[in-house]
Write a protein that holds these residues in place. Structure first.
Motif, PDB file in Angstrom:
ATOM      1  N   THR A 194       0.821  -1.214   0.000  1.00  0.00           N
ATOM      2  CA  THR A 194       0.000   0.000   0.000  1.00  0.00           C
ATOM      3  C   THR A 194       0.855   1.263   0.000  1.00  0.00           C
ATOM      4  OG1 THR A 194      -0.132   0.136   2.425  1.00  0.00           O
ATOM      5  CG2 THR A 194      -1.776  -1.234   1.301  1.00  0.00           C
ATOM      6  N   GLY A 195       2.189   1.100  -0.006  1.00  0.00           N
ATOM      7  CA  GLY A 195       3.077   2.259   0.007  1.00  0.00           C
ATOM      8  C   GLY A 195       3.443   2.734   1.391  1.00  0.00           C
ATOM      9  N   LYS A 196       2.999   2.024   2.431  1.00  0.00           N
ATOM     10  CA  LYS A 196       3.313   2.410   3.804  1.00  0.00           C
ATOM     11  C   LYS A 196       4.543   1.660   4.285  1.00  0.00           C
ATOM     12  CE  LYS A 196      -1.638   2.928   4.849  1.00  0.00           C
ATOM     13  NZ  LYS A 196      -2.751   2.423   5.690  1.00  0.00           N
ATOM     14  N   ASP A 219      16.237  -0.042  18.520  1.00  0.00           N
ATOM     15  CA  ASP A 219      15.167   0.813  18.017  1.00  0.00           C
ATOM     16  C   ASP A 219      14.247  -0.010  17.130  1.00  0.00           C
ATOM     17  OD1 ASP A 219      16.455   3.131  19.142  1.00  0.00           O
ATOM     18  OD2 ASP A 219      17.854   3.029  17.459  1.00  0.00           O
ATOM     19  N   VAL A 220      12.975   0.297  17.167  1.00  0.00           N
ATOM     20  CA  VAL A 220      12.027  -0.388  16.293  1.00  0.00           C
ATOM     21  C   VAL A 220      12.432  -0.149  14.844  1.00  0.00           C
ATOM     22  CG1 VAL A 220       9.613  -0.522  15.553  1.00  0.00           C
ATOM     23  CG2 VAL A 220      10.166  -0.158  17.957  1.00  0.00           C
ATOM     24  N   LEU A 221      12.495  -1.219  14.062  1.00  0.00           N
ATOM     25  CA  LEU A 221      12.886  -1.113  12.660  1.00  0.00           C
ATOM     26  C   LEU A 221      11.732  -0.566  11.829  1.00  0.00           C
ATOM     27  CD1 LEU A 221      14.713  -1.668  10.225  1.00  0.00           C
ATOM     28  CD2 LEU A 221      13.856  -4.026  10.225  1.00  0.00           C
ATOM     29  N   ARG A 222      11.974   0.560  11.166  1.00  0.00           N
ATOM     30  CA  ARG A 222      10.986   1.147  10.264  1.00  0.00           C
ATOM     31  C   ARG A 222      11.298   0.610   8.865  1.00  0.00           C
ATOM     32  NH1 ARG A 222       7.938   6.194   9.999  1.00  0.00           N
ATOM     33  NH2 ARG A 222       7.726   6.847   7.819  1.00  0.00           N
ATOM     34  N   LEU A 223      10.633  -0.444   8.475  1.00  0.00           N
ATOM     35  CA  LEU A 223      10.952  -1.162   7.249  1.00  0.00           C
ATOM     36  C   LEU A 223      10.255  -0.525   6.045  1.00  0.00           C
ATOM     37  CD1 LEU A 223      12.391  -3.638   6.045  1.00  0.00           C
ATOM     38  CD2 LEU A 223      10.279  -4.924   6.390  1.00  0.00           C
ATOM     39  N   GLU A 224      11.076  -0.089   5.079  1.00  0.00           N
ATOM     40  CA  GLU A 224      10.580   0.449   3.822  1.00  0.00           C
ATOM     41  C   GLU A 224      10.768  -0.590   2.720  1.00  0.00           C
ATOM     42  OE1 GLU A 224       9.171   3.363   3.701  1.00  0.00           O
ATOM     43  OE2 GLU A 224       9.936   4.520   5.412  1.00  0.00           O
ATOM     44  N   LYS A 409      18.129   5.184  -2.766  1.00  0.00           N
ATOM     45  CA  LYS A 409      18.108   6.292  -1.818  1.00  0.00           C
ATOM     46  C   LYS A 409      17.889   5.784  -0.401  1.00  0.00           C
ATOM     47  CE  LYS A 409      15.912  10.726  -0.798  1.00  0.00           C
ATOM     48  NZ  LYS A 409      14.895  11.725  -1.215  1.00  0.00           N
ATOM     49  N   ALA A 410      16.987   4.804  -0.247  1.00  0.00           N
ATOM     50  CA  ALA A 410      16.728   4.251   1.084  1.00  0.00           C
ATOM     51  C   ALA A 410      17.966   3.564   1.640  1.00  0.00           C
ATOM     52  CB  ALA A 410      15.559   3.262   1.023  1.00  0.00           C
ATOM     53  N   GLU A 411      18.704   2.839   0.771  1.00  0.00           N
ATOM     54  CA  GLU A 411      19.925   2.165   1.215  1.00  0.00           C
ATOM     55  C   GLU A 411      20.994   3.187   1.598  1.00  0.00           C
ATOM     56  OE1 GLU A 411      19.888  -2.022  -1.288  1.00  0.00           O
ATOM     57  OE2 GLU A 411      20.464  -0.173  -2.296  1.00  0.00           O
ATOM     58  N   ARG A 412      21.108   4.266   0.811  1.00  0.00           N
ATOM     59  CA  ARG A 412      22.094   5.301   1.145  1.00  0.00           C
ATOM     60  C   ARG A 412      21.770   5.931   2.487  1.00  0.00           C
ATOM     61  NH1 ARG A 412      21.360   6.675  -4.308  1.00  0.00           N
ATOM     62  NH2 ARG A 412      20.164   8.538  -3.775  1.00  0.00           N
TER      63      ARG A 412
END
Length: 670
Positions: A194-196, A219-224, A409-412
């Motif tokens: 859903t893009g979240k 820290d809670v992992l914010r998974l993208e 970008k997310a990996e960077r």
């Protein structure tokens, strides 16, 4: 203070409580399938006001609906909604999938000929697991059975933070791939669709199935979506299944289109552009690289890096190589290559990068760093730019890739956030560093055999120069005696690249740096005279050269081991570069040195304005020395260097490095 407790269990975004108290299950239908299904969503009442019972009933509804959507997708696939290129990728497979290990989801989609959303739907349906790669992440590991139960019927547990972790757990710094909990994979994949983002409290340790070991990050992992990785072996099994659904008619049409495209491309390619990549690479290395690289080893290293393109994509005609082909090499093949591949060959007896990838597949062997992968793509781009200038090709396929990176970008963002920040040494740490025996006596200790086997002069002078000049370790290690001069009463070092064995970070690194008077008091000038009298041209004649780190290989290793013995953290925060941070901060906070002058002292660009960049003259060593002398160096306990013993230690080191064949200095390649 009581720590926060996190509940790990199924994500029930698909469960809605109506005003009557009855729970309703819902699932949004993807837009592309709504015309076929005839609705925007599936909705069904669970018939109960009990949330626990509603969860169980809703799970059955959701599983059935997702199965139905998958069947529809399968039917659409067989009706050739995929383009011909995707069909061939799906049917023929990719070496990347057969080599094992893990791929970022975007690279996996490219290798499969599918969209990222297709792979997320596979995970939501239970056909693929989701994985995440940590880089030195703090947290703890514990058995799943050691967590306190939350809902026994659903099997959910309470996962505490580190301060309240279960007995028997271990604090760790996690690096490598971990699996998203299997019980949550479907819900997390559906949320990502859903893009979240999805919040993940803990992940499963791969290989710990017998005891179901979990890793809980601090820290809670914010998974993208871009951070998800997939297993190559699981992907290959799904590829084989999905390929079996492609109709023979669709496959035949794809093969015919491929042949037509290839023939058309070859017919329209100029004769010179039909040359194989191997011939172009030979000409590039023979006629161009010797004009810009002084070392044969550097030329060979670049040749080997570019040759990887040929190894994995084939010896194609240079005119048929396009940006898509280069991205495929970058995102699928280059991303899987192991770091220190020469060590893989030595350890496993492999003879090619393909064999090396297979040898370390499934192990914890690290992948080639992003910087190393970017460097190889730059080498390839350099060859194509030359080929375009030499009229081998009409267009440069690398033009569109020049602002792209091997990382998303997310990996960077993740790598940058997890990369440790270098810090300056504290006063206590500096005291420990400069309390080694050679600082307290001015010389090293001889062995029983009467040699300086455990001491070399760079042990003494490199840390002192780092402390007082802030110069980079390679800038100091490559100093020649001719680079050490006087401006009136002020001694200074001229950091340059006037000889081919030297290397600097950039043009602004060239500079003249004054030496603090404490170095002269410790015998710096006398040591230079002793070296000249002994016939050595360099300040550190005991250091040998290699194409990777130039003269800094031994200093980097020795300094790292020394700091580790002193008990300093080996997480990248305290390294030789910490001296550089210290002098930079001292000049900025404890002196009146102008900002532009401090930047030039450090080897940085003085400013972004035209005046600073083009018209402002560098300060002289004398001008900078006035500010440097305002800093009191913590070296009052350090004894003056014994130059005669120093020359003896240099000769001992050179005899060892020369295999007993004399004490001649080992200079870098010209």
């Amino acid at each position: 203070m009581r720590s926060t407790l996190y509940q790990r269990g199924a994500l029930m975004d698909n469960l809605l409580r109506r005003p009557s108290g009855i729970y309703v299950a819902r699932l949004t239908i993807p837009a592309r399938l709504r015309p076929i299904v005839g609705s925007r969503e599936f909705v069904a009442s669970t018939g109960t006001r009990c949330r626990t019972m509603a969860k169980l009933i809703a799970c059955e509804f959701l599983a059935g609906w997702r199965r139905k959507l998958w069947e529809i997708e399968r039917l659409q696939l067989s009706n050739a909604l995929m383009n011909y290129d995707s069909i061939l990728k799906l049917v023929d497979g990719s070496p990347a999938l057969r080599a094992g290990s893990y791929l970022p989801i975007s690279q996996a989609a490219t290798a499969m000929g599918l969209d990222v959303a297709d792979l997320l739907r596979e995970a939501a349906d239970g056909h693929l697991a989701l994985y995440y790669r940590f880089i030195a992440k703090q947290g703890y590991t514990a058995r799943f059975s050691d967590f306190d139960p939350d809902d026994p019927e659903l099997g959910t547990v309470v996962v505490p933070t580190r301060s309240n972790r279960p007995e028997g757990s271990r604090i760790v710094r996690a690096s490598g791939v971990y699996r998203v909990p299997r019980g949550e994979t479907g819900a997390i994949a559906a949320r990502l669709l859903t893009g979240k983002h999805a919040d993940v409290i803990s992940l499963e340790v791969i290989g710990g199935e017998a005891q179901s070991v979990e890793f809980v990050p601090d820290d809670v992992l914010r998974l993208e979506v871009d951070q998800v990785e997939l297993s190559c072996s699981e992907l290959e099994l799904r590829r084989q299944h999905m390929a079996s659904l492609v109709s023979q008619a669709s496959l035949a049409a794809a093969r015919q289109a491929q042949r037509a495209t290839t023939n058309e491309l070859l017919d329209s390619t100029p004769q010179r552009a039909k040359a194989p990549l191997s011939k172009v690479l030979d000409d590039f290395c023979r006629s161009h690289l010797p004009q810009v690289l002084a070392s044969e080893k550097d030329i060979e290293r670049m040749r080997n890096g570019i040759a990887l393109l040929i190894e994995f994509e084939g010896d194609l005609s240079i005119g048929t190589v396009n940006a898509e082909r280069l991205r495929h090499f970058r995102d699928v093949h280059l991303a899987r290559m192991p770091a220190n591949e020469n060590r893989v060959r030595s350890q496993y007896g492999t003879k090619s990068m393909t064999e090396s990838i297979g040898a370390v597949s499934g192990s914890e062997w690290p992948r080639m760093s992003a910087d190393e992968r970017d460097m190889r793509m730059k080498w390839i781009a350099r060859m194509f730019r030359w080929a375009h200038a030499e009229k081998w090709i009409a267009d440069d396929p690398c033009t569109g890739l020049r602002k792209e990176s091997v990382l998303t970008k997310a990996e960077r963002t993740r790598v940058q956030s997890e990369r440790p920040t270098r810090e300056e040494f504290t006063e206590q740490e500096l005291h420990r560093i400069f309390s080694a025996n050679w600082f307290l006596t001015g010389t090293g200790e001889k062995t029983k055999a009467g040699t300086y086997r455990t001491f070399q002069p760079f042990h003494y002078w490199l840390p002192l120069l780092g402390l007082c000049t802030g110069a980079r370790i390679n800038e100091l290690a490559q100093l020649y005696l001719d680079d050490i001069r006087q401006d009136g009463a002020v001694w200074y070092i001229d950091i340059n690249r006037k000889t081919p064995d030297k290397s600097l970070k950039n043009d602004w690194s060239e500079r003249k740096v004054p030496l603090h008077s404490c170095l002269i008091e410790l015998g710096f000038a006398e040591w230079c005279d002793e070296l000249r009298a002994a016939g050595f041209p360099r300040f550190f004649p005991e250091l040998s050269w290699n194409s990777t780190n130039r003269y800094a290989k031994d200093p980097i290793r020795v300094m790292s081991q020394y700091l580790e013995r002193l008990g300093m953290p080996r997480n990248g925060t305290k390294v030789f570069h910490s001296f550089r941070h210290g002098i930079n901060n001292a000049l900025q906070k404890r002196t009146s040195m102008p900002d532009w002058m401090r930047k030039r002292f450090m080897g940085h660009e003085p400013g972004s304005g035209v005046n600073e960049r083009h018209y402002l003259s560098d300060a002289t060593p004398v001008e900078m020395s006035l500010h440097l002398e305002a800093i009191k160096m913590p070296l009052s306990h350090v004894m003056k260097f014994h130059s005669a013993q120093g020359v003896e230690a240099v000769r001992d080191a050179l005899r060892r490095k020369n295999g007993g064949r004399g004490t001649g200095e080992i200079l870098g390649h010209a």
